[in-house]
Scaffold this active site. Sequence first.
Site, PDB file in Angstrom:
ATOM      1  CG  ASP A  45       7.082 -17.103  -3.649  1.00  0.00           C
ATOM      2  OD1 ASP A  45       6.454 -17.419  -2.594  1.00  0.00           O
ATOM      3  OD2 ASP A  45       7.821 -17.799  -4.155  1.00  0.00           O
TER       4      ASP A  45
ATOM      5  CG  HIS B  17      -2.849   0.889  -5.063  1.00  0.00           C
ATOM      6  ND1 HIS B  17      -2.124   2.035  -4.598  1.00  0.00           N
ATOM      7  CD2 HIS B  17      -1.905  -0.036  -4.608  1.00  0.00           C
ATOM      8  CE1 HIS B  17      -1.039   2.125  -4.311  1.00  0.00           C
ATOM      9  NE2 HIS B  17      -0.803   0.651  -3.903  1.00  0.00           N
TER      10      HIS B  17
ATOM     11  CG  ASP C  15      -1.487  -0.574  -0.810  1.00  0.00           C
ATOM     12  OD1 ASP C  15      -1.814   0.697  -0.710  1.00  0.00           O
ATOM     13  OD2 ASP C  15      -0.248  -0.996  -1.608  1.00  0.00           O
TER      14      ASP C  15
ATOM     15  CG  ASP D 191       2.318   6.617  -8.966  1.00  0.00           C
ATOM     16  OD1 ASP D 191       1.200   6.510  -9.799  1.00  0.00           O
ATOM     17  OD2 ASP D 191       2.482   7.650  -8.594  1.00  0.00           O
TER      18      ASP D 191
ATOM     19  CD  GLU E  93      10.043   0.559  -3.886  1.00  0.00           C
ATOM     20  OE1 GLU E  93       9.557  -0.335  -2.748  1.00  0.00           O
ATOM     21  OE2 GLU E  93      10.085   1.929  -3.930  1.00  0.00           O
TER      22      GLU E  93
ATOM     23  CG  ASP F 275      27.050 -21.788  30.697  1.00  0.00           C
ATOM     24  OD1 ASP F 275      27.057 -23.023  30.516  1.00  0.00           O
ATOM     25  OD2 ASP F 275      27.194 -21.501  31.881  1.00  0.00           O
TER      26      ASP F 275
END
Length: 471
Positions: free
Chosen positions: A144, A154, A156, A182, A204, A315
Site C-alpha cells: 500500500d 525523482h 513525480d 529528501d 507525511e 425526510d
Amino acid sequence: MYRGLVDGDKMSKFLRRFGYVRNIAKLQSNSKSSTNITEGLKTFQRYIGINATGTVDDLTWITMIKPRCGNKDIRIQRRKRFILQGSRWPSRGLSFRIIKYPTAFPRQFVEIELSKALRLWSDASSLTFEHRKKRDKFTDRETDIQISFEIGDHGDTEPFDGPGNVLGHAFFPQYGGDAHFDNDEYWTTKSLEGVNLFQVAAHEFGHSLGLEHSNDPEAIMAPCNNVYRRTRFGFDSDYPKNIRDLFGRWEGGVWQSIPDNLDTALSWSNDQTYFFKGMYYWKTIRFTLQPGYPRKISEGFIGLDESKFFTGNLDAAFVYSGDQKTYFISGALFWRLNENREFRGQIEHDYPQFVINWLRITNKITDALQWINGKTYFFSSNVYYRYDHVRQKVEDVNPPFPRLISDWWLNCNQTNSNHDSTFSDIPYITKLYTRPRRYVVESERNRCRKECVGLCFRIIPFLLLVSVMFH
C-alpha cells in the site's frame, strides 16, 4: 516590511507551489500577475494567522523560508488540527515497505523511526500496519505505502531542493499513498540538530492516510511542524472526531429499544447521533443509547412542531456544509436550527421555507448528509445530487447531476469502476443485513450484491452515516 533581502522570484514560486497562487502563467499582463501574487500573499498571511497586508513582513518571510512539507496547503478553513482530504483506504490493514533508504542515516534507525511514526496513527485508530521487509516482485505491486528517500527530480513532478526547504511529501490514498523524503537532509533522532525523522514521517504519513495540512502551528499536520520536541510528540484532546471519521475507532453496541424503519438520522461533531421516527427521536453518544429516550422531537429541537407546520416523519436531518447549521426536511418544507445543541437550539423565526426555492431541485428529497469531504449530498429515490454551497446550486459537472445511486455509491455498474478522483472518497456499500433492531453494514470494493439495491435506495444515507462511524 521585511528589513532583510526578499527574493521576489522565490516568494512567487512559494505561493505557486503551495497553492496560494494558481494559473499565474495564464495571466495576460504584469498588472494581473502582480494582483494575483498580492492576493496569494494575503491568503498565505491569513493561513498563518497574521494580518493580511499583502506585503512581506518579518514573520511572513521567515515562515516562507522555514523547512516544511512539500504538499500544498490547498484549502483555507477555520483553525483545525486535522482537515480531511476526502479519500480513504478501503481496508484497515495496510502494508508498507521502505524501497530506498537514506545514504547517511543507519538503516535500523530508519526502520525504527518510521515504524514508530506509523504506530502513532494506528494507536489512534483501527488501522494496522504490516512492514514488508523482504523484497518480492509480486507483493511489491500490492504494497500500500511505498517509502523512499530521493534526491532532486525523482519522477513525480515535485522535485526536492537540497538541504532545508522541502523535507518530504506524500500522496493521498487516492493517488497511492506513497511517501518520499529528501535524501539530502541531515536526518536525526532525539536531537536538536538536523531534521527529526520521526516527526516529519508522522506528518507525511498523515497525508498518506488522507489528511491535509492544518493551519494550527502546534498540530502534527502543520506544514512546518518539524522542530524536535523533547516532550511528548503526539495528539492532544481535540484529535478524535476527525481521525475516527477517517479511520474509525467505533465503540458501541446494539440498541434494543430503537425501532426498525427509522425516518432519518443526524450526527453532530460532539459524537452525538440522533435517530428519528414519526414525532420522536433517540439519542446516542458514541453509539451508546442514552437514558430517557425516546423524546418528542419538539422537546429537543425547539420549534419543530405543529406551530411551524411540522407534523412528523422527517425526510432528512443534516448539518449543511454552507453554514454548519442543522437543517430538517419534511416533504416540501425545510427548517433551520439556530445552534447545534439539543434542548438549546431553536427553529429560526423565518422558517419553514420551501425546499425548491432553496435547492432548485424539483424531485422530492428523501435524505441528505454532509460527507467527510465537506460537501452536502441530497438524495431523491434512486438518484442523488452534490450541492455547491458557494454558488448555492447543484454542482455543474460532467457527468451531470442527478446521478444514479446504484452506479456512483453502490458501484453496481462495473463500467464506472474507474471513477475520477472527485469521487474516490465515496464508499462502496454492497451488503446490507437487516436484523431486529439493528443494522450491520459491510463494505467491499468493486463488487455489488444486486438483490440489496432496492432496499439500499430507501435508506442509503442512513447507512452511510453508520458506515462513517464503523470505519
